[in-house]
Motif scaffolding. Structure first.
Motif, PDB file in Angstrom:
ATOM      1  N   SER B   7      -8.800   5.255  -6.285  1.00 45.67           N
ATOM      2  CA  SER B   7      -7.605   6.086  -6.395  1.00 45.67           C
ATOM      3  C   SER B   7      -7.147   6.304  -7.835  1.00 45.67           C
ATOM      4  O   SER B   7      -6.614   7.355  -8.166  1.00 45.67           O
ATOM      5  CB  SER B   7      -6.465   5.480  -5.586  1.00 45.67           C
ATOM      6  N   SER B   8      -7.353   5.327  -8.699  1.00 50.01           N
ATOM      7  CA  SER B   8      -6.892   5.457 -10.082  1.00 50.01           C
ATOM      8  C   SER B   8      -7.945   4.919 -11.029  1.00 50.01           C
ATOM      9  O   SER B   8      -8.650   3.962 -10.692  1.00 50.01           O
ATOM     10  CB  SER B   8      -5.594   4.671 -10.313  1.00 50.01           C
ATOM     11  N   THR B  15       4.774  -7.340 -13.881  1.00 42.98           N
ATOM     12  CA  THR B  15       4.686  -8.610 -13.156  1.00 42.98           C
ATOM     13  C   THR B  15       5.614  -8.592 -11.958  1.00 42.98           C
ATOM     14  O   THR B  15       6.772  -8.180 -12.056  1.00 42.98           O
ATOM     15  CB  THR B  15       5.063  -9.768 -14.094  1.00 42.98           C
ATOM     16  N   GLY B  16       5.090  -9.007 -10.804  1.00 38.29           N
ATOM     17  CA  GLY B  16       5.893  -9.087  -9.592  1.00 38.29           C
ATOM     18  C   GLY B  16       5.814  -7.854  -8.711  1.00 38.29           C
ATOM     19  O   GLY B  16       6.223  -7.891  -7.553  1.00 38.29           O
ATOM     20  N   GLU B  17       5.283  -6.759  -9.250  1.00 35.45           N
ATOM     21  CA  GLU B  17       5.166  -5.542  -8.444  1.00 35.45           C
ATOM     22  C   GLU B  17       4.072  -5.700  -7.398  1.00 35.45           C
ATOM     23  O   GLU B  17       3.098  -6.446  -7.588  1.00 35.45           O
ATOM     24  CB  GLU B  17       4.809  -4.347  -9.339  1.00 35.45           C
ATOM     25  N   LYS B  18       4.199  -4.961  -6.326  1.00 33.68           N
ATOM     26  CA  LYS B  18       3.139  -4.879  -5.318  1.00 33.68           C
ATOM     27  C   LYS B  18       2.233  -3.723  -5.713  1.00 33.68           C
ATOM     28  O   LYS B  18       2.699  -2.624  -5.988  1.00 33.68           O
ATOM     29  CB  LYS B  18       3.734  -4.644  -3.939  1.00 33.68           C
ATOM     30  N   VAL B  19       0.944  -3.993  -5.736  1.00 30.06           N
ATOM     31  CA  VAL B  19      -0.011  -3.006  -6.237  1.00 30.06           C
ATOM     32  C   VAL B  19      -1.042  -2.707  -5.153  1.00 30.06           C
ATOM     33  O   VAL B  19      -1.561  -3.624  -4.506  1.00 30.06           O
ATOM     34  CB  VAL B  19      -0.736  -3.529  -7.494  1.00 30.06           C
ATOM     35  N   PHE B  20      -1.326  -1.426  -4.973  1.00 22.02           N
ATOM     36  CA  PHE B  20      -2.336  -0.991  -4.011  1.00 22.02           C
ATOM     37  C   PHE B  20      -3.460  -0.289  -4.774  1.00 22.02           C
ATOM     38  O   PHE B  20      -3.218   0.652  -5.520  1.00 22.02           O
ATOM     39  CB  PHE B  20      -1.742   0.003  -3.009  1.00 22.02           C
ATOM     40  N   LEU B  21      -4.670  -0.742  -4.532  1.00 17.33           N
ATOM     41  CA  LEU B  21      -5.851  -0.051  -5.058  1.00 17.33           C
ATOM     42  C   LEU B  21      -6.639   0.450  -3.865  1.00 17.33           C
ATOM     43  O   LEU B  21      -6.930  -0.311  -2.935  1.00 17.33           O
ATOM     44  CB  LEU B  21      -6.721  -0.999  -5.897  1.00 17.33           C
ATOM     45  N   GLU B  22      -6.965   1.752  -3.914  1.00 16.33           N
ATOM     46  CA  GLU B  22      -7.658   2.338  -2.765  1.00 16.33           C
ATOM     47  C   GLU B  22      -9.073   2.739  -3.109  1.00 16.33           C
ATOM     48  O   GLU B  22      -9.367   3.193  -4.216  1.00 16.33           O
ATOM     49  CB  GLU B  22      -6.893   3.566  -2.291  1.00 16.33           C
ATOM     50  N   VAL B  66      -6.408  -7.506   1.664  1.00 19.10           N
ATOM     51  CA  VAL B  66      -7.103  -6.233   1.856  1.00 19.10           C
ATOM     52  C   VAL B  66      -6.715  -5.639   3.193  1.00 19.10           C
ATOM     53  O   VAL B  66      -6.184  -6.303   4.075  1.00 19.10           O
ATOM     54  CB  VAL B  66      -8.637  -6.390   1.789  1.00 19.10           C
ATOM     55  N   SER B  67      -7.028  -4.364   3.321  1.00 23.53           N
ATOM     56  CA  SER B  67      -6.772  -3.655   4.574  1.00 23.53           C
ATOM     57  C   SER B  67      -7.889  -2.647   4.785  1.00 23.53           C
ATOM     58  O   SER B  67      -8.253  -1.904   3.866  1.00 23.53           O
ATOM     59  CB  SER B  67      -5.430  -2.936   4.493  1.00 23.53           C
ATOM     60  N   ARG B  68      -8.387  -2.610   6.012  1.00 21.03           N
ATOM     61  CA  ARG B  68      -9.381  -1.595   6.360  1.00 21.03           C
ATOM     62  C   ARG B  68      -9.033  -1.060   7.748  1.00 21.03           C
ATOM     63  O   ARG B  68      -9.458  -1.588   8.758  1.00 21.03           O
ATOM     64  CB  ARG B  68     -10.789  -2.172   6.341  1.00 21.03           C
ATOM     65  N   GLU B  69      -8.290   0.022   7.736  1.00 26.03           N
ATOM     66  CA  GLU B  69      -7.852   0.661   8.982  1.00 26.03           C
ATOM     67  C   GLU B  69      -8.823   1.755   9.424  1.00 26.03           C
ATOM     68  O   GLU B  69      -8.892   2.101  10.602  1.00 26.03           O
ATOM     69  CB  GLU B  69      -6.454   1.238   8.802  1.00 26.03           C
ATOM     70  N   GLU B  72     -13.967   4.534   6.326  1.00 22.93           N
ATOM     71  CA  GLU B  72     -14.267   5.026   5.001  1.00 22.93           C
ATOM     72  C   GLU B  72     -13.333   4.500   3.914  1.00 22.93           C
ATOM     73  O   GLU B  72     -13.551   4.757   2.745  1.00 22.93           O
ATOM     74  CB  GLU B  72     -14.216   6.563   4.983  1.00 22.93           C
ATOM     75  N   ARG B  73     -12.312   3.760   4.285  1.00 25.47           N
ATOM     76  CA  ARG B  73     -11.269   3.394   3.331  1.00 25.47           C
ATOM     77  C   ARG B  73     -11.023   1.887   3.317  1.00 25.47           C
ATOM     78  O   ARG B  73     -10.863   1.268   4.366  1.00 25.47           O
ATOM     79  CB  ARG B  73      -9.973   4.125   3.704  1.00 25.47           C
ATOM     80  N   PHE B  74     -10.961   1.337   2.099  1.00 29.42           N
ATOM     81  CA  PHE B  74     -10.767  -0.112   1.951  1.00 29.42           C
ATOM     82  C   PHE B  74      -9.764  -0.311   0.827  1.00 29.42           C
ATOM     83  O   PHE B  74     -10.002   0.128  -0.302  1.00 29.42           O
ATOM     84  CB  PHE B  74     -12.110  -0.763   1.626  1.00 29.42           C
ATOM     85  N   SER B  75      -8.669  -0.939   1.141  1.00 27.21           N
ATOM     86  CA  SER B  75      -7.596  -1.101   0.158  1.00 27.21           C
ATOM     87  C   SER B  75      -7.490  -2.551  -0.304  1.00 27.21           C
ATOM     88  O   SER B  75      -7.612  -3.474   0.511  1.00 27.21           O
ATOM     89  CB  SER B  75      -6.250  -0.674   0.768  1.00 27.21           C
ATOM     90  N   LEU B  76      -7.248  -2.700  -1.577  1.00 28.64           N
ATOM     91  CA  LEU B  76      -6.987  -4.031  -2.164  1.00 28.64           C
ATOM     92  C   LEU B  76      -5.514  -4.084  -2.528  1.00 28.64           C
ATOM     93  O   LEU B  76      -4.991  -3.155  -3.145  1.00 28.64           O
ATOM     94  CB  LEU B  76      -7.850  -4.236  -3.412  1.00 28.64           C
ATOM     95  N   ILE B  77      -4.863  -5.159  -2.124  1.00 27.34           N
ATOM     96  CA  ILE B  77      -3.421  -5.299  -2.331  1.00 27.34           C
ATOM     97  C   ILE B  77      -3.133  -6.539  -3.162  1.00 27.34           C
ATOM     98  O   ILE B  77      -3.624  -7.632  -2.843  1.00 27.34           O
ATOM     99  CB  ILE B  77      -2.690  -5.394  -0.977  1.00 27.34           C
ATOM    100  N   LEU B  78      -2.370  -6.335  -4.220  1.00 28.71           N
ATOM    101  CA  LEU B  78      -1.856  -7.451  -4.994  1.00 28.71           C
ATOM    102  C   LEU B  78      -0.398  -7.590  -4.592  1.00 28.71           C
ATOM    103  O   LEU B  78       0.435  -6.744  -4.911  1.00 28.71           O
ATOM    104  CB  LEU B  78      -1.975  -7.177  -6.504  1.00 28.71           C
ATOM    105  N   GLU B  79      -0.096  -8.614  -3.835  1.00 30.42           N
ATOM    106  CA  GLU B  79       1.238  -8.751  -3.249  1.00 30.42           C
ATOM    107  C   GLU B  79       2.318  -8.884  -4.324  1.00 30.42           C
ATOM    108  O   GLU B  79       3.401  -8.333  -4.200  1.00 30.42           O
ATOM    109  CB  GLU B  79       1.268  -9.964  -2.319  1.00 30.42           C
ATOM    110  N   SER B  80       2.029  -9.626  -5.363  1.00 30.17           N
ATOM    111  CA  SER B  80       2.976  -9.818  -6.463  1.00 30.17           C
ATOM    112  C   SER B  80       2.145  -9.968  -7.732  1.00 30.17           C
ATOM    113  O   SER B  80       1.661 -11.056  -8.033  1.00 30.17           O
ATOM    114  CB  SER B  80       3.833 -11.056  -6.207  1.00 30.17           C
TER     115      SER B  80
END
Lengths: 114, 114
Positions: B7-8, B15-22, B66-69, B72-80
């Motif tokens: 995605s990017s 620091t502390g933000e929730k981050v989504f990488l797709e 991570v999330s895979r709904e 074709e798509r797999f997301s990585l999540i940094l909770e904080s």
């Protein structure tokens, strides 16, 4: 735990010279991969080696696999500047029969000087 | 041609933000992977998925989810997000073993956490 070691970590060579990058791994695996990464870019697949004694060549690069010695080599013949990049080897492990996991070496940064 | 997109290319977060990488792949691959790449450490596997809604921890899952709904798509999540998560993140995909094992990589996301 599977470990993959590459050497050298950094290689500066002159154009026209030959050199070899080595990749050793610690447990049994029949599949090994070589990737190339240009600065700021992603990994590009170079070779997939699937059995003992496998040898593959593409241009000035030749890769081989000796599963008994747990060793793969990437040989560079008559280097040219365009080959400057970071080269990674990766060894395959099978997870649960359906997925392969790759364990990567630390990479070899190759700089070809004119 | 196999295409894996992320995605990017560059992301700066606090620091502390929730981050989504797709990550999205268009080759109907069953397996998807998230790696992080750090100088001198090569690529290290964070999480992987071999099917929709399935996920497995890799070698360094702490601090990530991570999330895979969809296939074709797999997301990585940094909770904080934390500063030690500043890194290059690479997504990859492959068919299910043994039909094909080669992993194809996306262009990478360089994440900076300040």
């Amino acid at each position: 735990e599977l470990k993959v070691e590459q050497n050298p970590l950094f290689l500066s060579m002159q154009e026209g010279k030959n050199y070899t990058i080595y990749c050793n791994y610690s447990t049994t695996s029949d599949r090994l991969y070589w990737y190339r990464q240009d600065p700021g870019k992603s990994l590009e697949s170079l070779f997939v080696l699937l059995s003992n004694g496998a040898v593959k060549q593409e241009g000035r690069l030749m890769a081989s696999l000796d599963t008994k010695a747990r060793l793969s080599t990437l040989h560079i013949t008559a280097a040219v500047h365009d080959l400057s990049a970071t080269y990674f080897c990766a060894v395959d492990t099978v997870y649960g029969g359906a997925t392969n996991k790759l364990i990567f070496g630390t990479g070899t940064l190759l700089a070809v000087q004119p | 041609d196999v295409k894996v997109t992320q995605s990017s290319r560059y992301l700066v977060k606090r620091t502390g933000e929730k981050v989504f990488l797709e990550c999205v792949q268009d080759m109907d691959h069953e397996n998807m992977f998230w790696y992080r790449q750090d100088p001198g450490l090569g690529l290290r596997l964070i999480y992987f998925s071999y099917d929709v809604k399935m996920k497995e921890k890799g070698d360094i899952p702490e601090g990530y989810s991570v999330s895979r709904e969809k296939k074709e798509r797999f997301s990585l999540i940094l909770e904080s997000a934390s500063t030690n998560q500043t890194s290059m993140y690479l997504c990859a995909s492959s068919h299910r073993y043994p039909s094909s094992y080669e992993q194809y990589f996306g262009p990478g996301t360089r994440l900076t956490v300040t």
